[in-house]
Design a protein around this motif. Structure first.
Motif, PDB file in Angstrom:
ATOM      1  N   TYR A  74     -17.561   8.278  41.001  1.00 12.41           N
ATOM      2  CA  TYR A  74     -16.728   7.266  40.340  1.00 12.41           C
ATOM      3  C   TYR A  74     -17.296   5.868  40.572  1.00 12.41           C
ATOM      4  O   TYR A  74     -17.383   5.057  39.637  1.00 12.41           O
ATOM      5  CB  TYR A  74     -15.299   7.349  40.875  1.00 12.41           C
ATOM      6  N   CYS A  75     -17.689   5.579  41.796  1.00 16.19           N
ATOM      7  CA  CYS A  75     -18.247   4.258  42.111  1.00 16.19           C
ATOM      8  C   CYS A  75     -19.590   4.044  41.424  1.00 16.19           C
ATOM      9  O   CYS A  75     -20.001   2.892  41.210  1.00 16.19           O
ATOM     10  CB  CYS A  75     -18.389   4.099  43.624  1.00 16.19           C
ATOM     11  N   GLU A 120     -20.026   4.983  38.428  1.00 14.04           N
ATOM     12  CA  GLU A 120     -19.609   4.877  37.024  1.00 14.04           C
ATOM     13  C   GLU A 120     -20.148   6.023  36.178  1.00 14.04           C
ATOM     14  O   GLU A 120     -20.516   5.844  35.021  1.00 14.04           O
ATOM     15  CB  GLU A 120     -20.004   3.524  36.425  1.00 14.04           C
ATOM     16  N   SER A 130     -16.661  11.718  37.409  1.00  7.14           N
ATOM     17  CA  SER A 130     -16.271  11.843  38.821  1.00  7.14           C
ATOM     18  C   SER A 130     -16.084  13.303  39.212  1.00  7.14           C
ATOM     19  O   SER A 130     -14.961  13.822  39.265  1.00  7.14           O
ATOM     20  CB  SER A 130     -15.001  11.039  39.087  1.00  7.14           C
ATOM     21  N   ILE A 140      -9.155  11.698  39.858  1.00 10.14           N
ATOM     22  CA  ILE A 140     -10.340  10.846  39.856  1.00 10.14           C
ATOM     23  C   ILE A 140     -11.257  11.216  38.692  1.00 10.14           C
ATOM     24  O   ILE A 140     -11.925  10.344  38.106  1.00 10.14           O
ATOM     25  CB  ILE A 140     -11.074  10.924  41.208  1.00 10.14           C
ATOM     26  N   THR A 187      -9.576   9.795  35.516  1.00  6.05           N
ATOM     27  CA  THR A 187      -9.718   8.345  35.476  1.00  6.05           C
ATOM     28  C   THR A 187     -11.076   7.923  34.933  1.00  6.05           C
ATOM     29  O   THR A 187     -11.199   6.929  34.214  1.00  6.05           O
ATOM     30  CB  THR A 187      -9.524   7.759  36.889  1.00  6.05           C
ATOM     31  N   SER A 188     -12.101   8.689  35.259  1.00  4.87           N
ATOM     32  CA  SER A 188     -13.448   8.319  34.830  1.00  4.87           C
ATOM     33  C   SER A 188     -13.794   8.797  33.432  1.00  4.87           C
ATOM     34  O   SER A 188     -14.723   8.271  32.802  1.00  4.87           O
ATOM     35  CB  SER A 188     -14.485   8.898  35.811  1.00  4.87           C
TER      36      SER A 188
END
Length: 341
Positions: free
Chosen positions: A29-30, A32, A35, A189, A192-193
């Protein structure tokens, strides 16, 4: 044989292993990208390798096939090829935060790994209907999935609780249930991505604004790279975008024959007539890396042809690299469009 050093923790609780895959999903996720994270465990539950999705790196589509599970499969066989002493694939377990897609499922089943799955993926997962009957698999593949894919029970008091389905997890897991909190992490998660990454990688210049690689000079690095994979790259142009004609067979038939000479099957005939072709006409070398990609329909009434290719690390090439007219979507390399498949 050499021994693998730097092994990680030993897991006896499925929840801990899934939580670790969730941590890898957080790293994705970080970055981008999608995830999803995974952990490869040996026959004793010891962590050997961590991996997360790497489809997107630095906001660029690095490798559309770089799903976490596929990378773990590749890593395992790279270690074996390098002489590292590892248990057989049938004794290895991949713990993934999300239900594998068809591509990763094919690689996992062909190799023989056991699989522990966190969240369901109701859109692209192999268990998309959550019933563990795997309707998109053949009978043989379904039997393997039922024996090797585990969807552990999730305990708790939220909507994320679920019963255990499909295969029993490996016996080194003393506690074979996960928690609704861990499952919520794995699912939320990824969700969300999903939209943001899809939007990022799907937005590109219109086809007419992309450079046709066939117009590049012969000494251009892109042309050189393509022809290093397939010497006749960029020599055939489809009459219209996504609609090749019978002239394509002039390129396909010799390579199919070459693959047969090298021990491959060359062509898989099924009810819809699949044409399986690999980059270097060496299909027999790495069967677990065969992924079918819908490319185009050839003009044979009532029959669809699917061209397949093999992927090597971060490279994705189609054997019959022609021009952007051959495929509905393209990579951009600088200002140059390179067909994906």
């Amino acid at each position: 044989m050499t021994l693998l050093t730097g092994r990680g923790a030993v897991y006896t609780r499925i929840d801990d292993a899934l939580a670790r895959s969730g941590e890898m999903a957080m790293q994705a996720y970080c970055q981008e990208t999608f995830s999803v994270g995974g952990v490869l465990l040996d026959s004793n539950g010891q962590e050997l390798m961590l991996m997360h999705n790497n489809v997107v790196i630095e906001r660029f589509t690095y490798d559309p096939t770089a799903h976490g599970e596929r990378q773990l499969v590749d890593w395992y066989f790279e270690q074996i090829a390098a002489g590292v002493a590892l248990p057989p694939a049938e004794e290895m377990t991949v713990v993934t935060s999300l239900d594998p897609c068809c591509m990763c499922t094919g690689a996992l089943l062909r190799a023989g790994f056991k699989v522990i799955v966190g969240a369901f993926d109701r859109f692209s997962g192999i268990n998309y209907n959550t019933e563990a009957n795997y309707p998109s698999l053949t009978n043989e593949q379904r039997s393997r999935a039922l024996a090797n894919f585990s969807y552990p029970q999730a305990t708790g008091e939220s909507c994320f609780v679920r019963p255990a389905t499909s295969a029993q997890p490996p016996m080194f897991f003393i506690d074979q249930a996960t928690t609704d909190k861990t499952l919520a992490l794995c699912e939320s998660i990824f969700t969300t991505s999903l939209n943001s990454v899809q939007q990022q990688i799907s937005n590109d210049l219109p086809p007419e604004a992309l450079c046709d690689p066939a117009t590049l000079p012969d000494d251009h690095p892109v042309v050189a790279a393509l022809r290093a994979v397939y010497p006749q790259s960029l020599t055939y142009r489809a009459p219209s975008r996504g609609q090749p004609d019978v002239a394509l067979a002039n390129f396909m038939i010799p390579v199919i024959e070459q693959d047969r000479q090298r021990g491959g099957k060359g062509m898989l005939w099924r009810c819809w007539i699949y044409l399986a072709i690999c980059c270097f006409a060496c299909r027999a070398i790495s069967a677990s890396r065969q992924y079918k990609l819908p490319l185009c329909k050839l003009p044979v009434p009532g029959r669809s042809y699917v061209i397949s290719c093999f992927f090597s690390k971060a490279k994705l090439y189609c054997l019959l690299l022609a021009t952007v007219n051959m495929a509905p979507w393209c990579w951009r390399v600088g200002q140059t469009a390179v067909m994906k498949a």
